[in-house]
Write a protein that holds these residues in place. Structure first.
Motif, mmCIF file in Angstrom:
data_model
loop_
_atom_site.group_PDB
_atom_site.id
_atom_site.type_symbol
_atom_site.label_atom_id
_atom_site.label_comp_id
_atom_site.label_asym_id
_atom_site.label_seq_id
_atom_site.Cartn_x
_atom_site.Cartn_y
_atom_site.Cartn_z
ATOM 1 N N GLY A 305 0.778 -1.228 0.000
ATOM 2 C CA GLY A 305 0.000 0.000 0.000
ATOM 3 C C GLY A 305 0.810 1.280 0.000
ATOM 4 O O GLY A 305 0.245 2.379 -0.105
ATOM 5 N N LYS A 306 2.140 1.181 0.094
ATOM 6 C CA LYS A 306 3.003 2.369 0.099
ATOM 7 C C LYS A 306 3.675 2.533 -1.274
ATOM 8 O O LYS A 306 4.006 1.530 -1.926
ATOM 9 N N PRO A 307 3.902 3.771 -1.708
ATOM 10 C CA PRO A 307 4.585 3.950 -2.994
ATOM 11 C C PRO A 307 6.000 3.378 -2.936
ATOM 12 O O PRO A 307 6.731 3.590 -1.964
ATOM 13 N N GLY A 308 6.353 2.609 -3.981
ATOM 14 C CA GLY A 308 7.664 1.971 -4.012
ATOM 15 C C GLY A 308 8.194 1.879 -5.425
ATOM 16 O O GLY A 308 7.454 2.024 -6.403
ATOM 17 N N VAL A 309 9.478 1.600 -5.509
ATOM 18 C CA VAL A 309 10.116 1.502 -6.821
ATOM 19 C C VAL A 309 11.320 0.585 -6.715
ATOM 20 O O VAL A 309 11.951 0.488 -5.656
ATOM 21 N N MET A 310 11.607 -0.145 -7.798
ATOM 22 C CA MET A 310 12.845 -0.914 -7.935
ATOM 23 C C MET A 310 13.452 -0.523 -9.284
ATOM 24 O O MET A 310 12.935 -0.894 -10.335
ATOM 25 N N PRO A 311 14.556 0.231 -9.265
ATOM 26 C CA PRO A 311 15.049 0.858 -10.496
ATOM 27 C C PRO A 311 16.076 0.047 -11.287
ATOM 28 O O PRO A 311 17.115 0.566 -11.709
#
Length: 659
Positions: A305-311
């Motif tokens: 539910g939290k904004p996340g990223v894997m770049p």
């Protein structure tokens, strides 16, 4: 703790009103922010692995799919949009290509020297970073010399100096667990307001296994979620308006388990964490690989539910988390958010097109080290009479793996011959194909031409700075080792036509080929172990006709196996391969042993000896993808019927095996 100047108020966030002509470039949050609302952009990199230039030192040519200098162009364009932004890194920056090895093993770091990847990060103006597991590969002394050159803080909440304390907040940590950045945000009305941004970092506790040679007796690693539960409330008590977790950890299981390696979902679920940057797996989130994964919403770009990223990795993407914040009294809260992983290139079939140009300042910061690395990797050490390639390393015995095993056997056999306790043990060798396509793309293969062989070629054969180890095991252990490796293959129904052979979730570095014995792999059987090494089918048995010198291997028979520190210490969760089986710990890297072996031989001719094969399955065909250049060497593959089967996806070539 390791102290450094934190410079927490050294500059404001980029802020201000954009000119009307540039409003079309703005993120919608910037365009619609009102008074007491502000748009904050969190830019993140992960798994850079010393890739600053868009240059593949193994292939000795430019490569448009990598390089912090290219990622920097996206950073600069976002900053130019006149929005509030910070830039963070998620670890694994210090090791991973020949430039890292050149600095660690050849040039070294004297007091006052700045590591080239740190130079590049300084030039780009990072605000904070955490450590990844590969930061520990060269030892603690080297690590902290490198960190000393940074103009930004490092955070790490779960690696202690010595033993763990009674609770996380009492741990004596090597670096600060978190940092609070005092910044100013410009709201939609052009007014500035203070904000306190907390950044906390985590690394997988498996470093204690993977780098035991450097860390045993010097450090301990706490469960990431346990550390977060202790420190995040403390950050809030100290006035953090928002908390960003830098988790050098992948998106794995939704439920927390103690000591888990890929803990991004339970970390993000912790109350008080507002956003999370993940990594470690070398994947892209949001991205199609995470469709339908429990605990994440790929469309919304959220993790628990939290904004996340894997770049991605090697600078392939810049992670972007956009927060629309609203000021509530003297604090800020997140109103809404978006996430994306913005690429530096696009690939259509086998054609790569760069989407950005390199940043000149970042390139210039490491130009001298770049040129020195090229000279270093071109240094010749011998010759090869055979082309060393890994295009078919997952489906047949392979020359690129063979040369590694020959060198390891040569070294360990000599060492053990002088040890009366182990001199009589037969010496086997375990080696895996490190470069075998997969997420690395259709060019990610070893390919060393006939002729002079240089250090870059050896580094291409053996990517990691592992050190040589030997373990003593039984025939029963040996079979289980091979059963675990055979999990890379899907189960194949007899009579199937063009069934997919390879399990894409199984990393090639866990596909150990053991040289010195012969064996078959029966694909009609289910896998005994899953991709994580968990026993899932106790009755399954894929390994058939396991023999040593022509005789069946007795389960009680003892062998010495040459391997590396990662595998010998339990890396990869191979059954029965644990630190208590280690009988020799060498001071030399496996890569250096290959160099010494080639120098000793003068010329090598490591033709694959065909010690393993698939068991025949009548009227059955399977398909697998490999690099397009495999067409040039298909005639070299013996013992398996392979033919071209058209184009694969994303630039790969597809091949068919008749079993």
């Amino acid at each position: 703790m390791h102290k450094r100047p934190l410079a927490l108020t050294r500059r404001h966030l980029l802020a201000g009103s954009a000119a009307l002509s540039t409003l079309i470039l703005l993120h919608p949050f910037s365009a619609r922010a009102q008074a007491n609302q502000a748009h904050l952009r969190i830019m993140g990199t992960s798994d850079l692995h010393v890739h600053v230039y868009p240059y593949d030192y193994y292939a000795d040519r430019e490569n448009d799919t990598m390089g912090l200098a290219r990622t920097a162009a996206i950073v600069n364009s976002i900053r130019a949009e006149a929005t509030n932004a910070i830039l963070v890194d998620n670890g694994d920056f210090l090791q991973g290509n020949p430039m890292g090895d050149y600095i660690a093993y050849e040039r070294g770091l004297n007091d006052g020297d700045v590591h080239p990847v740190i130079k590049a990060m300084n030039a780009l103006g990072f605000d904070a970073s955490t450590l990844g597991n590969h930061e520990f590969n060269y030892g603690l002394d080297f690590l902290f010399k490198a960190l000393d050159g940074a103009e930004f803080p490092f955070v790490g909440a779960n690696v202690t100096r010595g033993a763990l304390a009674g609770n996380p907040v009492q741990d004596e940590l090597y670096i600060e667990p978190y940092v609070i950045l005092n910044r100013e945000l410009t709201d939609g009305a052009g007014e500035t307001h203070p904000i306190r941004i907390g950044i906390i970092g985590f690394v997988p506790p498996q470093i204690m296994t993977w780098d035991a040679a450097h860390l045993a007796g010097n450090a301990a690693a706490r469960d990431m979620v346990e550390a977060a539960r202790a420190f995040v409330p403390q950050m809030r008590e100290e006035g953090c308006d928002i908390v960003i977790a830098l988790a050098h950890s992948g998106i794995g299981e939704e439920a927390h388990s103690d000591g888990m390696e890929n803990a991004a979902i339970p970390l993000a679920a912790i109350n008080g964490i507002d956003a999370i940057v993940t990594g470690h797996l070398h994947r892209v989130f949001p991205g199609e690989e995470f469709e339908g994964v429990a605990g994440v919403d790929n469309a919304e770009g959220t993790i628990a539910g939290k904004p996340g990223v894997m770049p991605g990795f090697w600078g392939s993407h810049l992670g972007l988390i956009d927060l629309l914040l609203e000021r509530d009294g003297n604090s800020w809260r997140v109103v809404t958010h978006t996430s994306e992983a913005r690429p530096i290139f696009e690939r259509v079939d086998s054609t790569v097109t760069p989407l950005v140009e390199s940043d000149a300042e970042v390139l210039a910061s490491v130009e001298a080290e770049h040129e020195a690395t090229i000279a270093y990797v071109r240094t010749p050490v011998g010759r090869t009479a055979a082309r060393l390639h890994s295009y078919f390393a997952l489906v047949a015995d392979d020359p690129s793996v063979q040369i590694v095993s020959q060198a390891q056997t040569w070294y360990i056999a000599d060492i053990l011959s002088r040890d009366p306790d182990y001199a009589d043990l037969p010496v086997l060798s375990a080696a895996a194909p490190f470069k075998a396509g997969g997420r690395g793309g259709p060019d990610y293969y070893t390919d060393v031409p006939v002729g002079e062989i240089a250090i870059r070629n050896v580094a291409d054969l053996y990517l990691y700075p592992n050190t040589i180890h030997a373990v003593a095991i039984t025939g029963a252990d040996l079979k289980e080792w091979l059963e675990r490796s055979a999990g890379i293959f899907n189960q194949i129904e007899p009579g199937a036509t063009d069934a997919a052979l390879i399990n894409p979730d199984f990393p090639s570095y866990n596909f150990d080929v053991i040289d010195g014995v012969t064996y078959e792999i029966d694909l009609s059987q289910p896998s005994r172990y899953d991709s994580e090494g968990v026993l899932v089918d106790e009755g399954a048995s894929r390994i058939k006709n396991l023999a040593f010198e022509g005789a069946p291997v007795d389960p009680a028979q003892r062998f010495a196996v040459a391997t590396n520190n990662y595998r010998a210490g339990g890396g990869g969760s191979f059954p029965g391969i644990t630190s208590d089986k280690i009988i020799f710990v060498g001071p030399d890297t496996n890569r250096d042993i290959i160099v010494r072996y080639i120098i000793e031989q003068g010329e090598i001719d490591p033709a694959a000896d065909g010690n393993w094969r698939f068991s025949p399955l009548p009227d059955t065909t399977v398909v697998f993808d490999t690099g397009p250049a495999a067409a040039d060497v298909i005639a070299d593959v013996e013992g398996v019927a392979i033919e071209e089967a058209g184009a694969g996806e994303n630039g790969f070539a597809r091949y068919r095996i008749t079993l």
